[in-house]
Design an enzyme around this catalytic site. Structure first.
Site, PDB file in Angstrom:
ATOM      1  N   HIS A 302      46.841  68.756 109.239  1.00 54.57           N
ATOM      2  CA  HIS A 302      48.242  69.114 109.037  1.00 54.57           C
ATOM      3  C   HIS A 302      49.113  67.983 109.541  1.00 54.57           C
ATOM      4  CE1 HIS A 302      51.996  71.378 109.142  1.00 54.57           C
ATOM      5  NE2 HIS A 302      51.402  72.183 108.282  1.00 54.57           N
ATOM      6  N   ASP A 360      45.781  77.506 105.192  1.00 56.86           N
ATOM      7  CA  ASP A 360      45.106  77.751 103.916  1.00 56.86           C
ATOM      8  C   ASP A 360      43.593  77.930 104.057  1.00 56.86           C
ATOM      9  OD1 ASP A 360      47.386  77.618 102.258  1.00 56.86           O
ATOM     10  OD2 ASP A 360      47.416  75.454 102.500  1.00 56.86           O
TER      11      ASP A 360
HETATM   12  N1  CMC Z   1      39.552  65.873 105.475  1.00 60.37           N
HETATM   13  C1  CMC Z   1      39.147  64.640 105.861  1.00 60.37           C
HETATM   14  N2  CMC Z   1      39.951  63.716 106.434  1.00 60.37           N
HETATM   15  C2  CMC Z   1      41.242  64.049 106.599  1.00 60.37           C
HETATM   16  C3  CMC Z   1      41.747  65.311 106.216  1.00 60.37           C
HETATM   17  C4  CMC Z   1      40.857  66.240 105.636  1.00 60.37           C
HETATM   18  N3  CMC Z   1      41.278  67.441 105.260  1.00 60.37           N
HETATM   19  N4  CMC Z   1      43.064  65.367 106.503  1.00 60.37           N
HETATM   20  C5  CMC Z   1      43.378  64.169 107.026  1.00 60.37           C
HETATM   21  N5  CMC Z   1      42.277  63.379 107.107  1.00 60.37           N
HETATM   22  C6  CMC Z   1      42.199  62.030 107.691  1.00 60.37           C
HETATM   23  C7  CMC Z   1      42.792  60.985 106.766  1.00 60.37           C
HETATM   24  O1  CMC Z   1      41.828  60.458 105.885  1.00 60.37           O
HETATM   25  C8  CMC Z   1      43.322  59.976 107.741  1.00 60.37           C
HETATM   26  O2  CMC Z   1      42.208  59.243 108.219  1.00 60.37           O
HETATM   27  P1  CMC Z   1      42.384  57.670 108.601  1.00 60.37           P
HETATM   28  O3  CMC Z   1      43.341  57.667 109.776  1.00 60.37           O
HETATM   29  O4  CMC Z   1      41.017  57.213 108.941  1.00 60.37           O
HETATM   30  O5  CMC Z   1      42.967  57.007 107.385  1.00 60.37           O
HETATM   31  C9  CMC Z   1      43.819  60.836 108.905  1.00 60.37           C
HETATM   32  O6  CMC Z   1      43.027  62.032 108.864  1.00 60.37           O
HETATM   33  C10 CMC Z   1      45.292  61.200 108.837  1.00 60.37           C
HETATM   34  O7  CMC Z   1      45.536  61.828 107.555  1.00 60.37           O
HETATM   35  P2  CMC Z   1      46.864  61.669 106.695  1.00 60.37           P
HETATM   36  O8  CMC Z   1      46.531  61.845 105.270  1.00 60.37           O
HETATM   37  O9  CMC Z   1      47.572  60.403 107.093  1.00 60.37           O
HETATM   38  O10 CMC Z   1      47.713  62.885 107.234  1.00 60.37           O
HETATM   39  P3  CMC Z   1      48.992  63.500 106.559  1.00 60.37           P
HETATM   40  O11 CMC Z   1      49.800  64.075 107.647  1.00 60.37           O
HETATM   41  O12 CMC Z   1      49.656  62.500 105.660  1.00 60.37           O
HETATM   42  O13 CMC Z   1      48.424  64.658 105.612  1.00 60.37           O
HETATM   43  C11 CMC Z   1      47.535  66.758 104.943  1.00 60.37           C
HETATM   44  C12 CMC Z   1      48.355  66.004 105.995  1.00 60.37           C
HETATM   45  C13 CMC Z   1      47.669  68.251 105.217  1.00 60.37           C
HETATM   46  C14 CMC Z   1      48.109  66.471 103.553  1.00 60.37           C
HETATM   47  C15 CMC Z   1      46.050  66.304 105.026  1.00 60.37           C
HETATM   48  O14 CMC Z   1      45.528  66.651 106.289  1.00 60.37           O
HETATM   49  C16 CMC Z   1      45.197  66.924 103.915  1.00 60.37           C
HETATM   50  O15 CMC Z   1      45.146  66.361 102.817  1.00 60.37           O
HETATM   51  N6  CMC Z   1      44.521  68.082 104.177  1.00 60.37           N
HETATM   52  C17 CMC Z   1      43.753  68.760 103.156  1.00 60.37           C
HETATM   53  C18 CMC Z   1      44.675  69.566 102.257  1.00 60.37           C
HETATM   54  C19 CMC Z   1      45.220  70.792 102.945  1.00 60.37           C
HETATM   55  O16 CMC Z   1      44.514  71.551 103.577  1.00 60.37           O
HETATM   56  N7  CMC Z   1      46.544  71.022 102.777  1.00 60.37           N
HETATM   57  C20 CMC Z   1      47.244  72.175 103.326  1.00 60.37           C
HETATM   58  C21 CMC Z   1      48.176  71.775 104.417  1.00 60.37           C
HETATM   59  S1  CMC Z   1      48.784  73.172 105.396  1.00 60.37           S
HETATM   60  C22 CMC Z   1      49.699  74.193 104.349  1.00 60.37           C
HETATM   61  C23 CMC Z   1      50.702  73.535 103.513  1.00 60.37           C
HETATM   62  O17 CMC Z   1      51.385  72.598 103.877  1.00 60.37           O
HETATM   63  O18 CMC Z   1      50.863  74.019 102.398  1.00 60.37           O
END
Ligand code: CMC
Length: 425
Positions: A302, A360
């Protein structure tokens, strides 16, 4: 440019004092509006991760502490003891309703459940096979034409009528969108059922088990708002142009649909089905950790919660109750989800990046147990979040500081060049 206290030092060494806006809770904000004229540079903040785009009094999230407050009340308290109608009032009006206010608000919402025939015609006209999120967006897009008395952002009566209308109608729209996917006509709403019970009734045509209604109501409460998330920010940006609120919410609905946001609940179930058995978890965890593989553990991570998502904790608890009561035989996916969570949380990749199950991760298992197909998971999220979208849209339109949303960019394209007609190139 370097930061020194609440001053920025520009390239030529001049220091520029920045006004600090005090937050009631959480981080303060520095006003950076004077920075570009003095420094000749914009702030660069991909994903707006460090930018407060507005002031708000609706919802507060403390990502480190795992705290979520609606108008100051803990969302988990509200989820356990309140209901969706009361929380809707709270989010819209800022205070809990009196007994009389709640009664008349609930009655008003029940009376507004019927959609105009033109909205139902729009739903009937979407192509067979359309995702229900598409259908809901189409229905919202049809609404300004049929509810013109709810469209003026500058009129307080319009704003109030819009909020009540859309909260009441969105459940009817979601249920009709589901009926469309199974080739069946919409079922008319019932006034005598609670919000969540009526929603399940309009989908399946029978009065639901009270445990199912209560579980859905709790999920709606937990999804009702989450400050400046992607879809709410989209509603604000679209609404900042002065467009009617139904269209601003249609934009929010589209933003919610993506798998990184509300679409994650559908993707979680697909992922769990694909994993299939405990012995395959390791392979998927390895893929999620592989920088060369775009696969992510859906329902994990998140932008704001870096400890735990309080909504996920409650939802995991409801899973137990619902699976036991409804005996739907969906316990297999829940067990698999618990195992996946345990394995991921003991892995340094997830620990170091502070990736925990989010809202989720478990919600889809409950929706499944209630009999919903995966394509209806995100629409359920949209029904709950409609309240937050409406509250933020109203707040924006009473904020004297609100301006049209118009970010700048760091341009990296070609410099000016001369056009040559095709034969001369
Ligand atoms: N699985 C594997 N690695 C992950 C995941 C994941 N679900 N989420 C983040 N990471 C890693 C990412 O690859 C990055 O690694 P590195 O630093 O080595 O490059 C690090 O963690 C930081 O991730 P980010 O993409 O920069 O984080 P963000 O804040 O931009 O994205 C997120 C947040 C929710 C989009 C992301 O965690 C994600 O894609 N999660 C899976 C989708 C999901 O469950 N979404 C629902 C979010 S909660 C409800 C809502 O908002 O609707």
């Amino acid at each position: 440019m370097t930061k020194s206290g609440d001053k920025l030092v520009s390239r030529d060494g001049h220091s520029l004092p920045l006004a600090r806006r005090k937050a009631v809770l959480g981080a303060d904000a520095l006003e950076i509006t004077p920075v570009p004229p003095v420094t000749g540079a914009y702030s660069y903040d991909p994903g707006y991760a460090s930018t407060a785009s507005c002031t708000s009094r609706i919802t507060f999230v403390d990502g480190e502490g795992g705290v979520l407050l609606y108008r100051g009340y803990a969302a988990d308290d509200l989820a356990r003891h309140s209901n969706f109608a009361e929380v809707s009032w709270l989010l819209l009006n800022g205070e809990l309703p009196s007994h009389t206010e709640l009664q008349s608000f609930s009655e008003e919402l029940a009376g507004l459940r019927h959609c105009a025939p033109e909205v139902l015609d729009t739903i009937a006209a979407v192509p067979a096979g359309a995702h229900p999120m598409s259908t809901m967006t189409a229905a919202l897009s049809a609404m300004p034409a049929v509810y013109p008395e709810c469209t003026d952002p500058d009129d307080a009566d319009h704003r109030r009528r819009f909020s009540h209308r859309v909260i009441a109608n969105i459940a009817t729209v979601a249920a009709a969108a589901y009926r469309k996917t199974i080739g069946k006509p919409a079922i008319a709403p019932r006034k005598d059922l609670g919000y969540a019970a009526n929603l399940l009734y309009m989908m399946f045509g029978e009065e639901p088990n009270p445990v199912a209604s209560r579980a859905l109501d709790t999920l709606l409460v937990l999804h009702a708002d989450h400050e400046q998330n992607c879809s709410t920010s989209t509603v604000r940006i679209a609404g900042s142009s002065g467009v009617n609120p139904f269209s601003a919410l249609a934009a929010g609905c589209i933003a919610l649909w993506g798998p990184a946001h509300g679409g994650a609940n559908e993707a979680v179930i697909q992922m769990l089905e694909e994993i299939g058995a405990t012995e395959n978890i390791g392979e998927y965890v390895a893929r999620a950790k592989d920088p060369g593989d775009s696969f992510r553990l859906m329902g994990f991570g998140h932008r704001v919660y870096k400890n735990f998502d309080p909504r996920a904790t409650i939802i995991c608890g409801i899973c137990h109750e619902v699976l036991q009561e409804l005996k739907t035989g969906r316990g297999r996916l829940f067990t698999l989800a618990r195992q996946l969570e345990e394995i991921a949380l003991s892995d340094s990749y997830f620990k170091d990046r502070r990736l925990y199950p989010n809202v989720d991760f478990y919600s889809g298992i409950i929706y499944r147990a209630l009999g919903l197909p995966a394509t209806m998971f995100t629409p359920m999220f949209a029904v709950g979040r409609t309240v937050g979208w409406a509250a933020h849209w109203c707040e924006m339109h009473t904020d004297p500081e609100a301006r049209i949303g118009r970010p700048r960019q760091l341009y990296l394209g070609p410099t000016a060049r001369s056009y040559l007609p095709v034969g001369e190139r």
